[in-house]
Design a protein around this motif. Structure first.
Motif, short mmCIF file in Angstrom:
data_model
loop_
_atom_site.label_atom_id
_atom_site.label_comp_id
_atom_site.label_asym_id
_atom_site.label_seq_id
_atom_site.Cartn_x
_atom_site.Cartn_y
_atom_site.Cartn_z
N THR A 46 32.54 31.51 -0.43
CA THR A 46 32.69 32.96 0.23
C THR A 46 32.71 32.41 0.85
O THR A 46 31.65 31.63 2.02
N TYR A 47 33.50 33.92 1.80
CA TYR A 47 32.90 33.55 3.51
C TYR A 47 31.20 33.98 3.99
O TYR A 47 30.72 33.29 4.51
N SER A 48 30.90 34.70 3.22
CA SER A 48 29.58 35.05 3.69
C SER A 48 28.26 33.48 3.62
O SER A 48 27.46 33.90 4.34
N ARG A 49 28.81 33.44 2.12
CA ARG A 49 27.65 32.43 1.69
C ARG A 49 28.61 30.83 3.22
O ARG A 49 27.35 30.26 3.52
N PHE A 50 29.31 31.27 3.54
CA PHE A 50 29.65 29.66 3.82
C PHE A 50 28.91 29.85 5.13
O PHE A 50 28.27 29.13 5.71
N ILE A 51 29.23 31.34 5.90
CA ILE A 51 28.71 31.19 7.21
C ILE A 51 26.84 30.91 6.96
O ILE A 51 26.47 31.10 8.21
N ASN A 52 26.45 31.68 6.12
CA ASN A 52 24.71 30.99 5.83
C ASN A 52 24.67 30.33 5.66
O ASN A 52 23.50 29.28 6.72
N GLY A 53 24.98 28.87 4.57
CA GLY A 53 24.91 28.15 5.08
C GLY A 53 25.17 26.82 6.23
O GLY A 53 24.64 26.31 6.85
N LEU A 54 25.70 28.03 6.86
CA LEU A 54 26.16 26.72 8.90
C LEU A 54 25.09 27.36 9.26
O LEU A 54 24.50 26.23 10.12
N ALA A 55 24.59 28.58 9.48
CA ALA A 55 23.55 29.22 10.16
C ALA A 55 22.09 27.52 9.21
O ALA A 55 20.87 27.31 10.97
N LYS A 56 22.68 27.73 8.42
CA LYS A 56 21.11 26.53 7.81
C LYS A 56 20.80 25.33 8.26
O LYS A 56 20.15 24.62 8.19
N LYS A 83 22.49 24.69 11.01
CA LYS A 83 22.18 24.66 12.21
C LYS A 83 23.71 23.66 12.42
O LYS A 83 23.88 23.49 14.09
N ILE A 84 24.82 24.24 12.43
CA ILE A 84 25.89 23.91 12.91
C ILE A 84 26.67 25.41 13.92
O ILE A 84 27.02 26.12 13.36
N LYS A 85 26.65 24.80 15.07
CA LYS A 85 26.83 25.92 15.95
C LYS A 85 28.38 26.21 16.35
O LYS A 85 28.88 25.84 17.32
N LEU A 86 28.95 26.54 15.71
CA LEU A 86 30.26 26.70 15.73
C LEU A 86 30.67 28.98 15.39
O LEU A 86 30.20 28.66 14.62
N ASP A 87 31.93 29.12 16.88
CA ASP A 87 31.93 30.75 15.94
C ASP A 87 33.30 30.57 15.05
O ASP A 87 33.85 29.71 15.30
N ARG A 88 33.41 32.12 15.53
CA ARG A 88 34.92 31.93 13.96
C ARG A 88 35.92 31.62 14.99
O ARG A 88 36.48 31.24 13.61
N LYS A 89 35.62 31.75 16.17
CA LYS A 89 37.60 31.60 17.14
C LYS A 89 37.46 30.37 16.18
O LYS A 89 38.54 30.05 16.18
N VAL A 90 36.93 29.26 16.76
CA VAL A 90 37.05 27.52 16.61
C VAL A 90 37.07 27.39 15.42
O VAL A 90 37.59 26.62 14.98
N VAL A 114 32.80 22.12 5.80
CA VAL A 114 32.72 22.98 4.57
C VAL A 114 31.74 21.94 3.59
O VAL A 114 30.51 22.61 2.76
N LYS A 115 32.26 20.60 3.64
CA LYS A 115 31.17 19.65 2.99
C LYS A 115 29.45 19.91 3.17
O LYS A 115 28.47 19.52 2.29
N LYS A 116 29.86 19.82 4.44
CA LYS A 116 28.00 19.85 5.21
C LYS A 116 27.39 21.22 4.51
O LYS A 116 26.31 20.57 4.73
N VAL A 117 28.00 21.67 4.84
CA VAL A 117 27.47 23.38 4.73
C VAL A 117 27.51 23.14 3.15
O VAL A 117 25.65 23.63 2.65
N ARG A 125 41.11 34.57 7.94
CA ARG A 125 40.96 32.50 8.23
C ARG A 125 40.78 32.60 7.52
O ARG A 125 40.27 31.04 7.28
N ILE A 126 38.64 32.54 7.87
CA ILE A 126 37.60 31.01 7.22
C ILE A 126 37.67 31.59 6.20
O ILE A 126 37.73 30.60 5.14
N ASN A 127 37.81 32.67 5.79
CA ASN A 127 37.32 32.83 4.23
C ASN A 127 38.98 32.42 3.12
O ASN A 127 38.14 31.98 1.72
N ALA A 128 39.76 32.88 3.40
CA ALA A 128 41.19 31.70 3.12
C ALA A 128 40.81 30.00 2.75
O ALA A 128 40.29 29.59 2.31
N GLY A 129 40.48 30.00 4.58
CA GLY A 129 40.52 27.92 4.03
C GLY A 129 38.99 27.71 3.11
O GLY A 129 39.07 26.57 2.24
N VAL A 130 37.97 28.49 3.43
CA VAL A 130 36.17 28.50 2.56
C VAL A 130 36.52 28.39 0.70
O VAL A 130 36.04 27.53 0.13
N ARG A 131 36.85 29.54 0.35
CA ARG A 131 37.70 30.04 -0.80
C ARG A 131 38.44 28.84 -1.60
O ARG A 131 38.18 28.38 -2.87
#
Length: 118
Positions: A75-85, A87-94, A110-113, A64-70
């Motif tokens: 991509t999903y992996s770049r999005f998760i990397n951007g979340l870490a950079k 410092k947004i602390k949201l888990d995959r469920k949320v 996604v814009k912030k990321v 679901r995250i991948n579909a929303g991000v695309r």
């Protein structure tokens, strides 16, 4: 020494097993030997599938995250990397919940990321 009679004990043990297999087909529901085997196998499946359920839900959240991000060009992996950079602390469920039910809020995340990736 008085004789020990175990009718009450075994009756209660049998009742516990038969209650657990209530609703099954054939002798599995009323013959104690077959019912005990059925109950043990059912408990094995239940234990195994409690673990599998966690894997299945994590997989669904990632999809679901991948579909929303695309839709936003990431991509999903770049999005998760951007979340870490960023410092947004949201888990995959949320995140999956936001992507599925509140796409406008998810877009703002996604814009912030994206800005932190650039």
């Amino acid at each position: 020494m008085a004789r020990t009679k175990r009718g009450v004990t075994s009756k209660s043990k049998h009742k516990k097993v038969l209650k657990a297999v209530k609703g099954q087909y054939g002798r599995r529901k009323n013959t104690i030997r077959v019912a005990r085997q059925a109950m043990e196998k059912a408990m094995q499946y239940a234990y195994r599938d409690r673990k599998a359920k966690k894997r299945d839900f994590r997989s669904l959240w990632i999809q679901r995250i991948n579909a929303g991000v695309r839709t936003e060009g990431l991509t999903y992996s770049r999005f998760i990397n951007g979340l870490a950079k960023s410092k947004i602390k949201l888990d995959r469920k949320v995140l999956a919940e936001l992507a599925y039910n509140n796409p406008e809020v998810f877009k703002s995340i996604v814009k912030k990321v994206q800005s932190s990736l650039n």
